[in-house]
Design a protein around this motif. Structure first.
Motif, short mmCIF file in Angstrom:
data_model
loop_
_atom_site.label_atom_id
_atom_site.label_comp_id
_atom_site.label_asym_id
_atom_site.label_seq_id
_atom_site.Cartn_x
_atom_site.Cartn_y
_atom_site.Cartn_z
N VAL A 134 1.18 0.57 165.67
CA VAL A 134 0.02 1.38 165.26
C VAL A 134 -1.11 1.26 166.29
O VAL A 134 -1.74 2.26 166.66
CB VAL A 134 -0.47 0.94 163.87
N LEU A 135 -1.36 0.04 166.78
CA LEU A 135 -2.42 -0.14 167.78
C LEU A 135 -2.08 0.57 169.08
O LEU A 135 -2.97 1.08 169.76
CB LEU A 135 -2.63 -1.63 168.03
N ALA A 136 -0.79 0.60 169.43
CA ALA A 136 -0.38 1.31 170.64
C ALA A 136 -0.68 2.80 170.55
O ALA A 136 -0.81 3.48 171.57
CB ALA A 136 1.11 1.08 170.90
N ILE A 137 -0.78 3.30 169.32
CA ILE A 137 -1.13 4.71 169.13
C ILE A 137 -2.64 4.89 169.02
O ILE A 137 -3.22 5.80 169.62
CB ILE A 137 -0.44 5.26 167.86
N LEU A 138 -3.30 4.01 168.28
CA LEU A 138 -4.72 4.18 168.01
C LEU A 138 -5.60 3.90 169.23
O LEU A 138 -6.60 4.58 169.44
CB LEU A 138 -5.14 3.29 166.85
N ILE A 139 -5.23 2.89 170.02
CA ILE A 139 -6.08 2.52 171.15
C ILE A 139 -6.21 3.65 172.16
O ILE A 139 -7.33 3.98 172.59
CB ILE A 139 -5.58 1.21 171.79
N PRO A 140 -5.10 4.31 172.60
CA PRO A 140 -5.29 5.46 173.50
C PRO A 140 -6.11 6.58 172.87
O PRO A 140 -6.90 7.24 173.55
CB PRO A 140 -3.85 5.91 173.79
N TYR A 141 -5.93 6.77 171.55
CA TYR A 141 -6.70 7.82 170.87
C TYR A 141 -8.19 7.50 170.89
O TYR A 141 -9.02 8.35 171.22
CB TYR A 141 -6.20 7.96 169.44
N LEU A 142 -8.54 6.27 170.53
CA LEU A 142 -9.95 5.88 170.54
C LEU A 142 -10.52 5.91 171.95
O LEU A 142 -11.68 6.33 172.15
CB LEU A 142 -10.10 4.48 169.94
N TYR A 143 -9.73 5.48 172.93
CA TYR A 143 -10.19 5.52 174.32
C TYR A 143 -10.47 6.96 174.75
O TYR A 143 -11.48 7.25 175.41
CB TYR A 143 -9.14 4.89 175.22
N SER A 144 -9.57 7.86 174.35
CA SER A 144 -9.78 9.28 174.71
C SER A 144 -11.02 9.85 174.04
O SER A 144 -11.79 10.58 174.66
CB SER A 144 -8.54 10.09 174.32
N GLU A 145 -11.22 9.49 172.75
CA GLU A 145 -12.40 9.99 172.05
C GLU A 145 -13.69 9.47 172.68
O GLU A 145 -14.63 10.23 172.92
CB GLU A 145 -12.33 9.57 170.57
N LEU A 146 -13.74 8.18 172.95
CA LEU A 146 -14.96 7.60 173.54
C LEU A 146 -15.20 8.14 174.95
O LEU A 146 -16.34 8.39 175.33
CB LEU A 146 -14.83 6.08 173.58
N ARG A 147 -14.14 8.35 175.69
CA ARG A 147 -14.30 8.88 177.04
C ARG A 147 -14.81 10.31 177.02
O ARG A 147 -15.67 10.69 177.82
CB ARG A 147 -12.96 8.80 177.78
N SER A 148 -14.28 11.12 176.07
CA SER A 148 -14.72 12.51 175.97
C SER A 148 -16.19 12.59 175.56
O SER A 148 -16.94 13.43 176.03
CB SER A 148 -13.85 13.27 174.99
#
Length: 310
Positions: free
Chosen positions: A292-306
Motif C-alpha cells: 500500500v505504501l509503495a502505491i501511496l508514496i508516489p501518489y502523495l509525492y506527485s500531489e505535493l510536487r504538482s
C-alpha cells in the motif's frame, strides 16, 4: 522646537495586548482536533507499530514478546500458500485495474457526448459502487453457481452443452473475482474520467477538429493525455482496493476451491485468527502495508510536487 521636543518625548503607545478570548479562539481548533488526532495516532499508527513488533516475535495463539528477528518473514517466503496468494494478487490486481480503466474511459467518453438521459445512465453505472463488496460477492456467487445461475439458465433455454463453471474450477476461479470487482468499480472510474473530461477546455477539442482530427483521434491523442492526473489517481485507488480485497473473496469464493483464490488479505486473516499464527499473520500484514505504501508514496509525492510547481 518646543512642539517637536514634546512630540519626541511622547512615548509610543504599545500595541494592544490580545485578550484571553482571542487566544482561546486561536487554540480552539487545535483543542477540537486533538482528540481525533490522538485516537488516530493510537488506533491506526500505534497498531501498525504493534503489528510490526508482533511480526518479529514467535507469537502464536496469543501475543508474546520472544523476539526472533525476521524469522517469521523467512517462514512466510517459504510458504507455498503465500506465493499462491501473491500470484493471485498480481493476476487479480492487474486485470482489475486495466479492465476498470478501459471500461471507465469508454463509458465516460460516451456520456461526454451529451446524450439523452445522461443523468439516469450515470446513476445506473454508479449504482454498483453504492453496494458493499459482501453484497456484490453474494450476488455474483448466485450468478456463477453452475446449478443456479447463468449456466443453469442457458441450459434451460435448450443449450445443454453450455458450461460456465469458473467458480468451481481452480484455474479459472480467480477470474470470477475480477468479474465481480470490475462490475462494482468501473462506474466509479467512469465518474472520475467524466469529471476530468468536463474540465477540458472546449477550445482544445475545436482546434483538433479544425486540424482534421476525427473524434476517436481527438480523444486518444489530445484529450486523454491531458487526463494523466486522473489516470494516475484511478490507478492508485484501484490498486489500493485490490491489495486490501478481503470481503469480496470471502463472500464469493471463500478462498476456494481449496485456496486457489486466496489473496494476501485472506491469507493474513486465516493464519492470524483461525490457525493461531499471529506472528506469521503479522508478517504478511506488514508486507501488505508495504504494498500500500509503495502505491501511496508516489501518489502523495506527485500531489505535493504538482502543488509546489502549480
Amino acid at each position: 522646537m518646543t512642539i517637536l521636543s514634546h512630540a519626541e518625548e511622547r512615548p509610543v503607545r504599545p500595541a494592544a495586548r490580545r485578550t484571553a478570548s482571542a487566544r482561546l479562539q486561536d487554540w480552539l481548533p487545535r483543542l477540537v482536533l486533538a482528540p481525533s488526532v490522538a485516537i488516530t495516532l493510537f488506533f491506526v499508527y500505534g497498531f501498525m507499530l504493534w503489528t510490526f513488533v508482533l511480526s518479529l516475535t514467535s507469537s502464536r495463539m496469543l501475543p508474546s514478546y520472544d523476539f526472533v528477528g525476521f524469522a517469521q518473514y523467512a517462514r512466510l517466503m517459504a510458504n507455498d500458500r503465500w506465493w499462491v496468494a501473491s500470484t493471485n494478487l498480481v493476476i487479480f490486481g492487474g486485470l482489475f485495474v486495466a479492465i476498470c480503466l478501459v471500461i471507465g474511459v469508454v463509458l465516460a467518453i460516451l456520456l461526454d457526448q451529451r446524450i439523452r438521459q445522461e443523468g439516469a445512465l450515470r446513476t445506473l453505472y454508479l449504482y454498483p459502487m453504492a453496494l458493499s463488496f459482501i453484497v456484490t460477492g453474494v450476488v455474483w456467487k448466485w450468478l456463477l453457481n453452475p446449478g443456479l445461475g447463468i449456466q443453469a439458465m442457458v441450459r434451460s433455454w435448450g443449450f445443454e452443452s453450455f458450461t460456465f463453471n469458473w467458480i468451481v474450477d481452480p484455474d479459472m476461479a480467480i477470474y470470477t473475482l475480477v468479474l465481480a470487482a470490475v462490475w462494482q468499480a468501473s462506474g466509479f472510474v467512469m465518474a472520475l474520467f467524466l469529471a476530468g473530461l468536463r474540465g477540458i477546455d472546449d477550445s482544445i477539442i475545436k482546434a483538433a477538429q479544425l486540424d482534421g482530427a476525427s473524434l476517436p483521434r481527438t480523444y486518444l491523442l489530445v484529450i486523454l493525455p491531458c487526463l494523466r492526473p486522473v489516470v494516475f489517481s484511478a490507478v492508485m485507488i484501484l490498486s489500493h482496493i485490490a491489495i486490501k480485497s478481503f470481503d469480496l473473496v470471502v463472500a464469493l469464493t471463500g478462498g476456494g476451491p481449496g485456496y486457489a483464490t486466496d489473496l494476501p488479505a485472506t491469507f493474513m486473516y486465516t493464519h492470524a485468527f483461525t490457525r493461531a499464527q499471529i506472528g506469521l499473520g503479522s508478517a504478511s500484514a506488514m508486507l501488505m502495508l508495504g504494498g500500500v505504501l509503495a502505491i501511496l508514496i508516489p501518489y502523495l509525492y506527485s500531489e505535493l510536487r504538482s502543488r509546489k510547481h502549480g
